[in-house]
Design a protein around this motif. Structure first.
Motif, PDB file in Angstrom:
ATOM      1  N   VAL A  81      40.324  36.419  23.984  1.00 22.05           N
ATOM      2  CA  VAL A  81      40.077  35.399  25.006  1.00 22.05           C
ATOM      3  C   VAL A  81      39.366  36.014  26.206  1.00 22.05           C
ATOM      4  CG1 VAL A  81      41.168  33.840  26.666  1.00 22.05           C
ATOM      5  CG2 VAL A  81      41.997  33.927  24.311  1.00 22.05           C
ATOM      6  N   ALA A  82      39.865  37.164  26.667  1.00 22.20           N
ATOM      7  CA  ALA A  82      39.236  37.838  27.807  1.00 22.20           C
ATOM      8  C   ALA A  82      37.800  38.240  27.486  1.00 22.20           C
ATOM      9  CB  ALA A  82      40.059  39.073  28.193  1.00 22.20           C
ATOM     10  N   LEU A  83      37.571  38.686  26.257  1.00 19.31           N
ATOM     11  CA  LEU A  83      36.228  39.086  25.828  1.00 19.31           C
ATOM     12  C   LEU A  83      35.281  37.892  25.834  1.00 19.31           C
ATOM     13  CD1 LEU A  83      34.618  41.533  24.751  1.00 19.31           C
ATOM     14  CD2 LEU A  83      35.257  40.828  22.436  1.00 19.31           C
ATOM     15  N   ALA A  84      35.773  36.755  25.400  1.00 17.46           N
ATOM     16  CA  ALA A  84      34.934  35.553  25.363  1.00 17.46           C
ATOM     17  C   ALA A  84      34.597  35.054  26.772  1.00 17.46           C
ATOM     18  CB  ALA A  84      35.655  34.448  24.589  1.00 17.46           C
ATOM     19  N   VAL A  85      35.522  35.219  27.715  1.00 20.70           N
ATOM     20  CA  VAL A  85      35.329  34.657  29.056  1.00 20.70           C
ATOM     21  C   VAL A  85      34.491  35.571  29.946  1.00 20.70           C
ATOM     22  CG1 VAL A  85      36.529  33.921  31.158  1.00 20.70           C
ATOM     23  CG2 VAL A  85      37.462  33.321  28.914  1.00 20.70           C
ATOM     24  N   VAL A  86      34.785  36.886  29.974  1.00 22.32           N
ATOM     25  CA  VAL A  86      34.104  37.783  30.932  1.00 22.32           C
ATOM     26  C   VAL A  86      33.376  38.948  30.273  1.00 22.32           C
ATOM     27  CG1 VAL A  86      35.738  37.234  32.779  1.00 22.32           C
ATOM     28  CG2 VAL A  86      36.205  39.178  31.281  1.00 22.32           C
ATOM     29  N   GLY A  87      33.352  38.991  28.946  1.00 23.74           N
ATOM     30  CA  GLY A  87      32.760  40.142  28.262  1.00 23.74           C
ATOM     31  C   GLY A  87      31.278  40.315  28.488  1.00 23.74           C
ATOM     32  N   HIS A  88      30.562  39.240  28.833  1.00 25.71           N
ATOM     33  CA  HIS A  88      29.103  39.304  28.955  1.00 25.71           C
ATOM     34  C   HIS A  88      28.630  39.844  30.309  1.00 25.71           C
ATOM     35  CE1 HIS A  88      30.371  35.467  30.707  1.00 25.71           C
ATOM     36  NE2 HIS A  88      29.315  35.586  31.502  1.00 25.71           N
ATOM     37  N   ILE A  89      29.550  39.977  31.286  1.00 30.11           N
ATOM     38  CA  ILE A  89      29.177  40.484  32.609  1.00 30.11           C
ATOM     39  C   ILE A  89      28.857  41.975  32.495  1.00 30.11           C
ATOM     40  CG2 ILE A  89      29.996  40.768  34.994  1.00 30.11           C
ATOM     41  CD1 ILE A  89      31.979  38.495  34.429  1.00 30.11           C
ATOM     42  N   LYS A  90      28.029  42.486  33.418  1.00 28.93           N
ATOM     43  CA  LYS A  90      27.745  43.917  33.424  1.00 28.93           C
ATOM     44  C   LYS A  90      29.052  44.691  33.567  1.00 28.93           C
ATOM     45  CE  LYS A  90      25.060  47.530  35.713  1.00 28.93           C
ATOM     46  NZ  LYS A  90      24.083  47.860  36.774  1.00 28.93           N
ATOM     47  N   GLY A  91      29.258  45.646  32.655  1.00 29.52           N
ATOM     48  CA  GLY A  91      30.544  46.341  32.624  1.00 29.52           C
ATOM     49  C   GLY A  91      31.651  45.440  32.123  1.00 29.52           C
ATOM     50  N   GLY A  92      31.269  44.432  31.342  1.00 27.81           N
ATOM     51  CA  GLY A  92      32.194  43.367  30.952  1.00 27.81           C
ATOM     52  C   GLY A  92      33.442  43.819  30.246  1.00 27.81           C
ATOM     53  N   LEU A  93      33.335  44.870  29.415  1.00 26.46           N
ATOM     54  CA  LEU A  93      34.510  45.309  28.677  1.00 26.46           C
ATOM     55  C   LEU A  93      35.593  45.839  29.618  1.00 26.46           C
ATOM     56  CD1 LEU A  93      32.844  47.019  25.582  1.00 26.46           C
ATOM     57  CD2 LEU A  93      34.134  44.887  25.626  1.00 26.46           C
ATOM     58  N   GLY A  94      35.185  46.389  30.761  1.00 23.28           N
ATOM     59  CA  GLY A  94      36.170  46.823  31.750  1.00 23.28           C
ATOM     60  C   GLY A  94      36.913  45.640  32.351  1.00 23.28           C
ATOM     61  N   TYR A  95      36.170  44.579  32.663  1.00 23.35           N
ATOM     62  CA  TYR A  95      36.813  43.374  33.183  1.00 23.35           C
ATOM     63  C   TYR A  95      37.695  42.721  32.122  1.00 23.35           C
ATOM     64  CZ  TYR A  95      33.294  43.990  36.823  1.00 23.35           C
ATOM     65  OH  TYR A  95      32.515  44.517  37.827  1.00 23.35           O
ATOM     66  N   VAL A  96      37.289  42.846  30.863  1.00 21.76           N
ATOM     67  CA  VAL A  96      38.120  42.352  29.754  1.00 21.76           C
ATOM     68  C   VAL A  96      39.458  43.078  29.759  1.00 21.76           C
ATOM     69  CG1 VAL A  96      38.367  42.335  27.239  1.00 21.76           C
ATOM     70  CG2 VAL A  96      36.217  41.608  28.282  1.00 21.76           C
ATOM     71  N   ALA A  97      39.422  44.406  29.936  1.00 23.05           N
ATOM     72  CA  ALA A  97      40.656  45.208  29.957  1.00 23.05           C
ATOM     73  C   ALA A  97      41.571  44.765  31.095  1.00 23.05           C
ATOM     74  CB  ALA A  97      40.320  46.687  30.095  1.00 23.05           C
ATOM     75  N   ILE A  98      40.996  44.520  32.277  1.00 19.01           N
ATOM     76  CA  ILE A  98      41.800  44.138  33.440  1.00 19.01           C
ATOM     77  C   ILE A  98      42.393  42.744  33.245  1.00 19.01           C
ATOM     78  CG2 ILE A  98      41.744  43.671  35.916  1.00 19.01           C
ATOM     79  CD1 ILE A  98      39.348  45.738  35.996  1.00 19.01           C
ATOM     80  N   LEU A  99      41.563  41.792  32.801  1.00 14.95           N
ATOM     81  CA  LEU A  99      42.051  40.425  32.588  1.00 14.95           C
ATOM     82  C   LEU A  99      43.115  40.400  31.495  1.00 14.95           C
ATOM     83  CD1 LEU A  99      41.920  37.398  33.131  1.00 14.95           C
ATOM     84  CD2 LEU A  99      39.976  37.247  31.553  1.00 14.95           C
ATOM     85  N   ALA A 100      42.866  41.116  30.402  1.00 11.98           N
ATOM     86  CA  ALA A 100      43.844  41.161  29.314  1.00 11.98           C
ATOM     87  C   ALA A 100      45.149  41.799  29.784  1.00 11.98           C
ATOM     88  CB  ALA A 100      43.278  41.945  28.130  1.00 11.98           C
ATOM     89  N   ALA A 101      45.067  42.822  30.636  1.00 14.50           N
ATOM     90  CA  ALA A 101      46.275  43.476  31.157  1.00 14.50           C
ATOM     91  C   ALA A 101      47.088  42.504  32.001  1.00 14.50           C
ATOM     92  CB  ALA A 101      45.895  44.706  31.975  1.00 14.50           C
ATOM     93  N   CYS A 102      46.411  41.694  32.816  1.00 12.38           N
ATOM     94  CA  CYS A 102      47.119  40.716  33.647  1.00 12.38           C
ATOM     95  C   CYS A 102      47.827  39.675  32.781  1.00 12.38           C
ATOM     96  CB  CYS A 102      46.148  40.024  34.603  1.00 12.38           C
ATOM     97  SG  CYS A 102      45.529  41.086  35.932  1.00 12.38           S
ATOM     98  N   ILE A 103      47.160  39.228  31.723  1.00 10.34           N
ATOM     99  CA  ILE A 103      47.772  38.223  30.847  1.00 10.34           C
ATOM    100  C   ILE A 103      48.927  38.837  30.061  1.00 10.34           C
ATOM    101  CG2 ILE A 103      47.389  36.625  28.932  1.00 10.34           C
ATOM    102  CD1 ILE A 103      44.459  36.442  29.835  1.00 10.34           C
ATOM    103  N   LEU A 104      48.706  40.040  29.520  1.00  8.87           N
ATOM    104  CA  LEU A 104      49.762  40.710  28.754  1.00  8.87           C
ATOM    105  C   LEU A 104      50.985  41.005  29.616  1.00  8.87           C
ATOM    106  CD1 LEU A 104      47.854  43.265  26.487  1.00  8.87           C
ATOM    107  CD2 LEU A 104      49.269  41.359  25.723  1.00  8.87           C
ATOM    108  N   SER A 105      50.754  41.328  30.894  1.00 13.82           N
ATOM    109  CA  SER A 105      51.875  41.641  31.775  1.00 13.82           C
ATOM    110  C   SER A 105      52.781  40.435  31.978  1.00 13.82           C
ATOM    111  CB  SER A 105      51.369  42.135  33.127  1.00 13.82           C
ATOM    112  OG  SER A 105      50.702  41.098  33.818  1.00 13.82           O
ATOM    113  N   ALA A 106      52.219  39.237  31.802  1.00 11.41           N
ATOM    114  CA  ALA A 106      53.027  38.026  31.919  1.00 11.41           C
ATOM    115  C   ALA A 106      53.758  37.710  30.626  1.00 11.41           C
ATOM    116  CB  ALA A 106      52.131  36.848  32.314  1.00 11.41           C
TER     117      ALA A 106
END
Length: 425
Positions: A81-106
């Motif tokens: 889900v994170a990859l689909a939403v923010v993966g295309h941004i420059k450095g997108g995989l890093g933002y994917v990691a952060i967004l996924a971490a926030c969701i997983l933490s919940a």
């Protein structure tokens, strides 16, 4: 004298290589001997009472939920889900990691479980895309520590039990600080990759994004169930842990069907082994906690910190610095168990809100999970991704400093914690 006995006996036992749980018992026995009140029955009774707590029943269920989500495909779908939403941004995989971490933490409340899942799923993808492996690992380690901050949180459960603070209030107060930590990592990652020429993954179509969200809907719905249930009193934090574990088991076995019935026993065994370590620590800590009260160590420390008592901000800065230093040498759970009985009387005497202090204390301890030499989350990421520890420590520094800045901003501006806590509460 009692402070010296407490400190030297604890550090001495740890220096000899003794496990933390046994070091806490040795520390308690040393204090009892110094006060001339040694009684083996008191030691045994406090150990039993330490584990005999209804709120602590949340710990095994959160541990089980984390294992089930990693094995049953929930973690992978959240990353998708994170990859689909923010993966295309420059450095997108890093933002994917952060967004996924926030969701997983919940979902799991465990930094170790979240960091292990994200390392296995994302570091190969980030390396293949051209990102430095150590930098990717450093980001994921720093993002993994959001796990104990955004509810549900094992750290908040233990702190609430030891400090006598409402776990529900701690959970709801931790939501916004966890988001702030995630935003600070986004800023640090943006600064890190601003000059990179790595091509991000292609932007996914609206249909692909909707497909990823629908596929991960069962996993994404769990945080809302937890927050709704806690806010409106549908269940207690302990009952929320059971809801999380049962929900994760149901989704993994009956909806996604990636967790087979013959895999359940190993999953339960791993959760039980991790739980046993935490519960032994909690049980052993009650011996030293009881003696801290009896020997009036907390009163002596209050007297030492009295010059700061007139200014809550200076007092919080002094305490946070102490916790940062302790966090470099101790894991999160023993730090909570050792320092909470000492610090809570000081916090109450200074008129600081215990919920506010609890949030900052857990944030500080979470950062300690990526500070060398102990850095449990660093060790997990290094082991999963096979990154040399020295390289990983160096790569994690910028992200850790971003988190420390947020910590001290919350010290300087308590409303960053308390105002959103009132919204959610």
């Amino acid at each position: 004298m009692t402070i010296a006995v407490f400190t030297l006996s604890l550090l001495g036992a740890m220096a000899l290589g003794m496990p933390i749980a046994f070091a806490l018992i040795v520390c308690g026995v040393a204090l009892m001997s110094q006060l001339d009140i040694f009684d083996a029955q008191i030691v045994a009774q406090n150990i039993i009472n330490g584990a005999d707590s209804f709120p602590l029943m949340a710990v095994p269920f959160f541990m089980l939920a984390g294992e089930v989500m990693n094995t049953g495909g929930l973690s992978r779908r959240i990353v998708n889900v994170a990859l689909a939403v923010v993966g295309h941004i420059k450095g997108g995989l890093g933002y994917v990691a952060i967004l996924a971490a926030c969701i997983l933490s919940a979902l799991s409340g465990s930094a170790v479980a979240d960091a292990a899942a994200l390392s296995a799923l994302l570091i190969p993808m980030m390396t293949k895309a051209g990102h430095d492996k150590a930098t990717s690992g450093g980001l994921i380690a720093a993002a993994g520590i959001i796990g104990p901050i955004i509810p549900p949180s094992i750290g908040f459960v233990i702190f609430g039990v030891v400090g006598g603070v409402s776990i529900t209030k701690l959970f709801l107060a931790g939501i916004f600080p966890g988001i702030l930590i995630g935003l600070s990592l986004c800023v640090a990652w943006w600064w890190k990759v601003r000059n990179e020429t790595i091509e991000p993954p292609p932007r996914q179509s609206l249909r692909q994004i909707l497909h990823a969200i629908i596929d991960g809907a069962w996993a994404l719905g769990l945080p809302f169930i937890i927050i709704f249930g806690l806010k409106f009193g549908v269940f207690t934090p302990t009952e929320a842990a059971v809801v999380v574990a049962v929900y994760a088991l149901f989704v993994a076995t009956c909806i996604y069907r990636e967790l087979k019935w013959n895999q359940l026993l190993p999953v339960f065994i791993r959760a039980a082994l991790t739980t046993s370590v935490v519960m032994l620590l909690v049980a052993a800590a009650l011996v030293s906690s009881w003696l801290i009260t009896v020997s009036e160590i907390a009163t002596q420390i209050v007297d030492m910190l009295r010059p700061f008592m007139g200014n809550q901000t200076l007092l919080m800065i002094a305490i946070m610095v102490i916790v940062v230093i302790v966090g470099t040498a101790l894991d999160m759970t023993p730090t909570i168990l050792i320092l909470t009985p000492v610090l809570m009387p000081i916090i109450k005497a200074a008129g600081i809100d215990p919920v506010y202090f609890g949030v900052l204390f857990i944030v500080n301890n979470s950062i300690g999970l990526i500070t060398p030499p102990v850095g449990v989350v660093l060790n997990v990421v290094a082991g999963v991704a096979r990154i040399p520890m020295a390289d990983l420590i160096k790569a994690a520094w910028p992200f850790m400093w971003a988190e420390i800045v947020i910590l001290f901003l919350m010290v300087l501006f308590p409303s960053l914690v308390m105002v959103p806590a009132k919204w959610f509460g």
